[in-house]
Design a protein around this motif. Structure first.
Motif, PDB file in Angstrom:
ATOM      1  N   UNK A  60       0.830  -1.198   0.000  1.00  0.00           N
ATOM      2  CA  UNK A  60       0.000   0.000   0.000  1.00  0.00           C
ATOM      3  C   UNK A  60       0.872   1.259   0.000  1.00  0.00           C
ATOM      4  N   UNK A  61       1.953   1.215   0.773  1.00  0.00           N
ATOM      5  CA  UNK A  61       2.878   2.346   0.814  1.00  0.00           C
ATOM      6  C   UNK A  61       3.543   2.549  -0.546  1.00  0.00           C
ATOM      7  N   UNK A  62       3.862   1.417  -1.197  1.00  0.00           N
ATOM      8  CA  UNK A  62       4.514   1.504  -2.509  1.00  0.00           C
ATOM      9  C   UNK A  62       3.573   2.106  -3.549  1.00  0.00           C
ATOM     10  N   UNK A  63       2.288   1.699  -3.518  1.00  0.00           N
ATOM     11  CA  UNK A  63       1.307   2.262  -4.443  1.00  0.00           C
ATOM     12  C   UNK A  63       1.196   3.773  -4.251  1.00  0.00           C
ATOM     13  N   UNK A  64       1.196   4.206  -2.981  1.00  0.00           N
ATOM     14  CA  UNK A  64       1.117   5.639  -2.686  1.00  0.00           C
ATOM     15  C   UNK A  64       2.342   6.377  -3.198  1.00  0.00           C
ATOM     16  N   UNK A  65       3.519   5.783  -3.022  1.00  0.00           N
ATOM     17  CA  UNK A  65       4.758   6.406  -3.495  1.00  0.00           C
ATOM     18  C   UNK A  65       4.749   6.572  -5.011  1.00  0.00           C
ATOM     19  N   UNK A  66       4.232   5.543  -5.695  1.00  0.00           N
ATOM     20  CA  UNK A  66       4.222   5.557  -7.157  1.00  0.00           C
ATOM     21  C   UNK A  66       3.013   6.301  -7.720  1.00  0.00           C
ATOM     22  N   UNK A  67       2.103   6.738  -6.849  1.00  0.00           N
ATOM     23  CA  UNK A  67       0.912   7.461  -7.299  1.00  0.00           C
ATOM     24  C   UNK A  67      -0.062   6.593  -8.065  1.00  0.00           C
ATOM     25  N   UNK A  68      -0.131   5.307  -7.700  1.00  0.00           N
ATOM     26  CA  UNK A  68      -1.022   4.366  -8.382  1.00  0.00           C
ATOM     27  C   UNK A  68      -2.397   4.369  -7.708  1.00  0.00           C
ATOM     28  N   UNK A  69      -3.422   4.723  -8.460  1.00  0.00           N
ATOM     29  CA  UNK A  69      -4.785   4.774  -7.942  1.00  0.00           C
ATOM     30  C   UNK A  69      -5.759   4.502  -9.078  1.00  0.00           C
ATOM     31  N   UNK A  95      -4.786  -0.220  -4.382  1.00  0.00           N
ATOM     32  CA  UNK A  95      -4.794   0.933  -5.282  1.00  0.00           C
ATOM     33  C   UNK A  95      -6.168   1.230  -5.878  1.00  0.00           C
ATOM     34  N   UNK A  96      -7.189   0.428  -5.512  1.00  0.00           N
ATOM     35  CA  UNK A  96      -8.549   0.754  -5.934  1.00  0.00           C
ATOM     36  C   UNK A  96      -9.078   1.848  -5.011  1.00  0.00           C
ATOM     37  N   UNK A  97      -9.294   3.013  -5.571  1.00  0.00           N
ATOM     38  CA  UNK A  97      -9.689   4.185  -4.793  1.00  0.00           C
ATOM     39  C   UNK A  97     -11.201   4.249  -4.564  1.00  0.00           C
ATOM     40  N   UNK A  98     -11.963   3.931  -5.616  1.00  0.00           N
ATOM     41  CA  UNK A  98     -13.425   4.074  -5.544  1.00  0.00           C
ATOM     42  C   UNK A  98     -14.091   3.036  -6.431  1.00  0.00           C
ATOM     43  N   UNK A  99     -15.195   2.466  -5.929  1.00  0.00           N
ATOM     44  CA  UNK A  99     -15.989   1.509  -6.702  1.00  0.00           C
ATOM     45  C   UNK A  99     -17.349   2.128  -6.977  1.00  0.00           C
ATOM     46  N   UNK A 100     -17.656   2.291  -8.254  1.00  0.00           N
ATOM     47  CA  UNK A 100     -18.934   2.865  -8.686  1.00  0.00           C
ATOM     48  C   UNK A 100     -19.778   1.734  -9.269  1.00  0.00           C
ATOM     49  N   UNK A 101     -21.050   1.661  -8.896  1.00  0.00           N
ATOM     50  CA  UNK A 101     -21.921   0.615  -9.405  1.00  0.00           C
ATOM     51  C   UNK A 101     -23.064   1.169 -10.229  1.00  0.00           C
ATOM     52  N   UNK A 102     -23.424   0.463 -11.303  1.00  0.00           N
ATOM     53  CA  UNK A 102     -24.623   0.797 -12.072  1.00  0.00           C
ATOM     54  C   UNK A 102     -25.443  -0.463 -12.276  1.00  0.00           C
ATOM     55  N   UNK A 103     -26.759  -0.317 -12.281  1.00  0.00           N
ATOM     56  CA  UNK A 103     -27.649  -1.451 -12.468  1.00  0.00           C
ATOM     57  C   UNK A 103     -29.044  -0.897 -12.759  1.00  0.00           C
TER      58      UNK A 103
END
Length: 326
Positions: A60-69, A95-103
């Protein structure tokens, strides 16, 4: 990136540590299929709950360092077979920031599990594609994941370039192959042309074709060529009798049906060529989950289907059988 910069890359995994199984060949094939660049692969990593090391870094720290989102749009988030499980897995990806759902269903269970939910029009509605594109802009979506081939993936893939122009990816098979895979008749023809073993099958054009195939096999499985789950699934027998007990017995959930009665219904509605007939095979029922890149399998996970209902596997067991995987 680190490999290309000249760093020495060692992959260290605990596969086989507890089970004692030899996963070397399988793991090498898997990471090479993923295209991972490395210098050495080591198995035998100790199993642990917490690993403390002055050279280690939390992913998680590595994703933040690399700006992966990443923001994910889940199309048909209310799918009972896939939706809740997929949302749960996405929650475990740092690195999954937000989950949007449609239905289309406002009261589907998936809407209560995602971060934001939008009720969608039906996929055959002319406004559907523009609706999804607008949601992608509002929610800054990076990737669309589809839980239904027929009700989301195919309609969206037909407009894939429009989404790519917005910076949105739609993972999945290319449209031409997808249309073949979605049509059971076309898929069986394709598999046969590739010399892949299939059950004996028939796409009847006439009543004579239908009768010939019924006479050829004791039991015949029929399904609509395009359908999902177990919709339209029947087992036909020429001598099967739909008697009083079969109709009213609560414990009888058998899909069996008399072949002549089935034929009358299909012919009456002029749907003969819309079905595919297959010989019934006995043995272990499997579901195979596979992730591939341009035909190259990256991950393949076979599941034994131990208890299924209406096409949904209620109880299954992972079976990493090399013969099944190969």
């Amino acid at each position: 990136k680190k490999y290309d910069e000249g760093h020495s890359i060692t992959l260290f995994t605990s596969r086989g540590t507890l089970s004692g199984s030899d996963w070397v060949e399988f793991t090498e094939k898997q990471v090479n299929g993923w295209g991972i660049k490395y210098h050495e692969l080591k198995l035998g990593k100790p199993a642990y709950d917490l690993f403390i090391d002055d050279r280690a870094i939390n992913n998680e720290e590595w994703y933040n360092q690399e700006g992966i989102s990443m923001n994910i749009l889940l199309a048909v988030c209310g799918s009972m077979a896939i939706g809740p499980n997929l949302i749960s897995m996405l929650r475990d990806i740092d690195y999954v920031n937000k989950i949007v759902g449609i239905d289309i269903d406002l009261e589907n269970p998936g809407r209560f599990l995602v971060d934001t939910f939008h009720q969608a029009p039906k996929t055959n509605n002319k406004s559907y594609i523009n609706f999804v594109k607008n949601i992608c802009k509002i929610e800054e979506v990076d990737v669309i994941l589809c839980t239904s081939t027929q009700n989301s993936l195919i309609p969206l893939k037909k407009h894939e370039k429009e989404f790519n122009d917005l910076g949105v990816l739609i993972p999945g098979t290319n449209l031409d192959d997808l249309l073949i895979a979605n049509d059971k008749g076309s898929m069986l023809k394709k598999l046969s042309s590739l010399k892949i073993k299939c059950p004996d099958y028939c796409i009847p054009k006439t009543k004579r074709d239908f009768d010939y195939f019924i006479d050829k096999h004791n039991e015949v499985v029929v399904k609509p060529r395009i359908s999902s789950g177990s919709r339209g699934f029947k087992i036909l027998e020429k001598k099967y009798v739909n008697d009083n007990q079969n109709i009213f017995d609560k414990l009888n959930n058998s899909p069996k049906m008399n072949s002549d009665e089935y034929k009358k219904i299909i012919v009456k509605n002029n749907n003969l060529s819309d079905i595919v007939m297959m010989e019934r095979l006995y043995g272990q029922d499997y579901s195979i989950y596979s992730l591939a890149d341009k035909g190259n399998p990256l991950v393949t996970i076979p599941f034994k289907r131990l208890n299924s209902k209406e096409g949904i596997s209620l109880k299954s067991e992972v079976d990493m059988n090399i013969d099944v995987i190969d």
